[in-house]
Write a protein that holds these residues in place. Structure first.
Motif, short mmCIF file in Angstrom:
data_model
loop_
_atom_site.label_atom_id
_atom_site.label_comp_id
_atom_site.label_asym_id
_atom_site.label_seq_id
_atom_site.Cartn_x
_atom_site.Cartn_y
_atom_site.Cartn_z
N THR A 255 -23.60 65.88 118.67
CA THR A 255 -24.42 65.14 119.62
C THR A 255 -25.90 65.48 119.46
N ILE A 256 -26.19 66.72 119.09
CA ILE A 256 -27.57 67.18 118.99
C ILE A 256 -28.31 66.50 117.83
N ILE A 257 -27.60 66.03 116.81
CA ILE A 257 -28.27 65.41 115.66
C ILE A 257 -29.13 64.22 116.09
N PRO A 258 -28.56 63.17 116.71
CA PRO A 258 -29.42 62.05 117.12
C PRO A 258 -30.41 62.43 118.21
N THR A 259 -30.01 63.33 119.12
CA THR A 259 -30.91 63.74 120.20
C THR A 259 -32.15 64.42 119.64
N SER A 260 -31.95 65.32 118.66
CA SER A 260 -33.09 66.02 118.07
C SER A 260 -34.02 65.06 117.35
N ILE A 261 -33.46 64.07 116.68
CA ILE A 261 -34.30 63.10 115.97
C ILE A 261 -35.19 62.34 116.95
N VAL A 262 -34.59 61.86 118.04
CA VAL A 262 -35.36 61.10 119.03
C VAL A 262 -36.39 61.99 119.71
N SER A 263 -35.97 63.19 120.12
CA SER A 263 -36.89 64.12 120.79
C SER A 263 -38.02 64.54 119.87
#
Length: 270
Positions: A62-70
């Motif tokens: 889950t952190i993969i797309p979240t980190s990209i956006v953040s």
């Protein structure tokens, strides 16, 4: 179906909350996602050892797309230290590999213990550390910096978090501006989550104890619910990080972490 509907609703709320925290405090949604998902799986009568490894693997994915956006949100505000990432990234990546190997070796109870102890330490820091507390004028260089990076990568992978939970306090204690620490931590989350997710998939591949729709130690059902919610909410938190004081929120989050840690210690003892 009722059980799945309740689980979906809870995960949606957790995903939104975790996304806001990822952008706002740089702690990463994993610190919220892992304990909630672990207890949801436990309620579904999934073995605690399997539940913890599945919660950690799913959180990392889950952190993969979240980190990209953040990270993109913080880059637009020039709040990501690219120079630090170049010098610290390799050490963190090595720590991730070590953590992924350990996940495949140790029992789930060890991972629960690592999460409980680290969450308690972070909660105490967030709740009681005075404003402006500094332990050093700058982040150590050389072997010390490399060792700190490896430790952050290893522990973060075993906890299923993006690294901000450990990175932000470390940088701030080394006289680093809080907003730049948060922005840089969002990029470090990607360094941790991508190889960590691959390790989680490989580590759980072929296990007969996993529930349906699992890709190794990654729950695809939970991922489909959590990922869009965290991606949607991460920019909200990044925007808030540059416009509000976070002290009171830190205390509330510290209380959440304290309760979570106590609950996991209780699970270990019982």
């Amino acid at each position: 179906m009722t059980q799945l509907a309740i689980m979906a609703a809870v995960l949606l709320g957790v995903g939104l909350f975790g996304g806001v925290l990822a952008g706002l405090l740089g702690v990463g949604g994993g610190i919220v996602i892992v304990p909630v998902l672990y207890h949801l799986l436990d309620l579904m009568d999934i073995d605690s050892d399997v539940a913890m490894k599945l919660a950690v693997g799913t959180s990392l994915a889950t952190i993969i797309p979240t980190s990209i956006v953040s990270m993109r949100s913080h880059l637009r505000k020039d709040a990501v230290d690219v120079t630090l990432l170049k010098s610290w990234g390799p050490a963190i990546a090595i720590g991730v590999v070590i953590g992924a190997v350990l996940i495949g070796i140790v029992e789930g109870e060890v991972m629960i213990g690592v999460f409980a102890v680290t969450a308690a330490a972070v909660a105490l820091h967030m709740a009681f550390a005075p404003e402006g507390l500094r332990l050093a004028e700058q982040l150590p260089r050389g072997v010390s910096r490399f060792g700190i990076g490896m430790l952050i990568g290893t522990i973060s992978t075993m906890m299923g978090i993006g690294g901000g939970t450990l990175t932000v306090p470390t940088l701030v204690l080394c006289n680093y501006p809080i907003r730049r620490a948060v922005g840089t931590a969002s990029a470090i989350g990607l360094i941790i989550a991508f190889p960590g997710t691959i390790g989680a998939i490989i580590g759980g591949w072929g296990s007969d104890e996993l529930p349906p729709w699992s890709l190794g130690n990654v729950s695809l059902i939970a991922l489909v619910i959590l990922a869009p919610a965290t991606m949607l909410a991460a920019p909200w938190g990044a925007k808030l990080a540059h416009s509000i004081k976070t002290r009171n929120l830190r205390r509330v989050f510290a209380l959440f972490l304290g309760i979570t840690s106590a609950r996991m210690f209780f699970d270990l003892l019982t």
